[in-house]
Design a protein around this motif. Structure first.
Motif, PDB file in Angstrom:
ATOM      1  N   GLY A  39      -6.418   1.063  -3.634  1.00 42.79           N
ATOM      2  CA  GLY A  39      -6.129   1.418  -2.243  1.00 42.79           C
ATOM      3  C   GLY A  39      -4.637   1.661  -2.036  1.00 42.79           C
ATOM      4  O   GLY A  39      -4.037   2.508  -2.704  1.00 42.79           O
ATOM      5  N   ASN A  40      -4.032   0.874  -1.162  1.00 45.25           N
ATOM      6  CA  ASN A  40      -2.623   1.045  -0.773  1.00 45.25           C
ATOM      7  C   ASN A  40      -1.675   0.595  -1.903  1.00 45.25           C
ATOM      8  O   ASN A  40      -1.643  -0.583  -2.246  1.00 45.25           O
ATOM      9  CB  ASN A  40      -2.388   0.209   0.496  1.00 45.25           C
ATOM     10  N   LEU A 100      -8.757  -0.049   1.216  1.00 41.63           N
ATOM     11  CA  LEU A 100      -7.809  -0.262   2.319  1.00 41.63           C
ATOM     12  C   LEU A 100      -8.340  -1.367   3.218  1.00 41.63           C
ATOM     13  O   LEU A 100      -9.547  -1.615   3.270  1.00 41.63           O
ATOM     14  CB  LEU A 100      -7.634   1.027   3.127  1.00 41.63           C
ATOM     15  N   GLU A 136     -10.515   4.885  -0.549  1.00 41.10           N
ATOM     16  CA  GLU A 136     -10.180   4.286   0.753  1.00 41.10           C
ATOM     17  C   GLU A 136     -10.910   2.973   1.000  1.00 41.10           C
ATOM     18  O   GLU A 136     -10.543   2.212   1.878  1.00 41.10           O
ATOM     19  CB  GLU A 136     -10.426   5.278   1.894  1.00 41.10           C
TER      20      GLU A 136
END
Ligand code: NAP
Ligand code: F7E
Length: 356
Positions: A223-224, A289, A286
């Motif tokens: 994710g991030n 996230l 995603e």
């Protein structure tokens, strides 16, 4: 003859519980762990310490229990008569806490309250002091109100997990002040190891690196990558827990390295350790996230260093290397460096499935 020192650990089957057990056994404690009944074994991390309880050499004992079950916690406390309790049990995955907020808050928040109530009653009835350690988290700082974060930085939790930890933190202080319990909060920043759960980002990365080298995995979905964390070595951090309970007075302490690095920094070091470029393998998904993210954590360990005499022994590059080496060993690849190899013996379970 000196009396046997007896400790109870909730969460003994987790990363920290296993290292803390090793440490307490090395200090001649008798260790009692609370484990959950599961349909498959969940004791991989502690099996190497376990001796048949019928043996006179047995120093590690396991009891079935759960932080959601207060009656059992009380019964175990009465049976075991500990001098120290380390409350490490929790649904500890921040992303999962958004999916299962009620259960997370029950185990992390109410679980701590149940244990504190049991200690309060036991201590008031018997007059025997039981020292209590609460596993607090840097996640409590969340949307940070100061840089770096210290014991006096206000909390701003950003997940059900972090909200529950803040609740547990303040209950621990409230029991200390209301009932004179020797109760301490450790505010520990991220700490990792080859025994880290496979779905936390560091271990997910080091495990993927090894599996990519072994030809068992092609891509790593994350994710991030911009979040920054203060990452230390778990084996160092469990010593700080014990040190807190050996002081003259109960108090709260931040345990951290004082450095921060992004997920990209971790990727860079982990992949370059095996001469690969992370950008060739990492893809975005995603679903990793979070509805709210904690962007930056960096702790100030000055109080722990000064009052507890605590100091980390492994730096950031050393941590990444020992984790990659242990995961390489788990897929049968030795790169000549033995760092982390003792943990390979503990975590020798390289599942065919890609866990994320
Ligand atoms: P972990 O590897 O996820 O281990 C969690 C432990 O809690 C496991 O033994 C788990 O049992 C047990 N547990 C889960 N739900 C429970 C319940 N309802 N009742 C009783 N036990 C339960 O976590 P860790 O990394 O060792 O962390 C230890 C503690 O420190 C946790 O409280 C965590 O929230 C906190 N903490 C961790 C970090 C970190 O960076 N590692 C930093 C700050 C604070 P199973 O094995 O059966 O699942
Ligand atoms: O995430 C980002 C994610 O799950 C770290 C727990 O021990 O430490 C731990 O909580 C960062 C986050 O740890 C993925 O968004 C990107 O910014 O490894 P983590 P955490 O959330 O910091 C604290 C101190 C605790 O108390 C907790 O119990 O990495 N990230 N991609 C990802 N994270 C995961 N898990 N998986 C990804 O694919």
């Amino acid at each position: 003859m000196s009396q046997t020192k007896i400790a109870i650990i909730t969460g003994i089957t987790g990363q920290d519980g296993s290292y803390l057990s090793e440490f307490l056994l090395s200090q001649n404690y008798e260790v009692h762990g609370i484990i959950r009944r599961t349909s498959t074994f969940n004791t991989d991390r502690i099996d190497h310490m376990y001796v048949d309880p019928h043996s006179p050499d047995a120093k590690l004992f396991l009891h079935y229990g759960d932080l959601t079950d207060g009656t059992t916690l009380r019964r175990i406390l009465e049976e075991v008569k500990p001098i120290e309790i380390y409350n490490l049990g929790s649904q500890s995955h921040v992303r999962v806490s958004f999916d299962s907020p009620e259960y997370t808050v029950d185990s992390v928040g109410m679980g701590t309250l149940r244990l504190l109530e049991a200690v309060r009653d036991y201590q008031q009835r018997t007059g025997i002091e039981v020292k209590f350690y609460q596993a607090g988290s840097s996640e409590m700082f969340g949307k940070v109100q100061a840089v770096p974060q210290s014991e006096t930085t206000p909390f701003y939790p950003r997940s059900p997990y972090a909200c529950a930890k803040v609740y547990a933190h303040w209950q621990t202080i409230n029991y200390r002040e209301s009932y004179d319990l020797f109760a301490c909060n450790g505010i520990l920043f991220n700490h990792e190891s080859p025994r880290r759960g496979e779905t936390f980002v560091t271990r997910k990365i080091t495990r993927a690196v090894a599996r990519i080298v072994a030809g068992q995995q092609k891509k790593l979905f994350l994710g991030n990558l911009d979040a920054k964390r203060d990452w230390g070595y778990a084996k160092d951090y469990v010593k700080a827990m014990w040190l807190m309970l050996q002081q003259d007075r109960p108090d709260d302490y931040v345990v951290a390295t004082g450095e921060t690095h992004s997920i990209k920094d971790f990727l860079e070091l982990a992949f370059s350790h095996v001469n690969l470029d992370w950008q060739d393998y990492v893809a975005f998904d995603e679903r990793y996230l979070r509805p709210t993210e904690v962007d930056l954590l960096i702790g100030d360990p000055a109080k722990s260093e000064e009052k507890l005499g605590w100091k980390r022994s492994v730096d950031f590059p050393g941590l990444v290397q020992l984790m990659v080496n242990a995961d390489l060993a788990a897929v049968g690849i030795s790169n000549g460096n033995q760092d982390g190899s003792e943990d390979f013996a503990v975590m020798n379970r390289s599942s065919a499935a890609t866990v994320d």
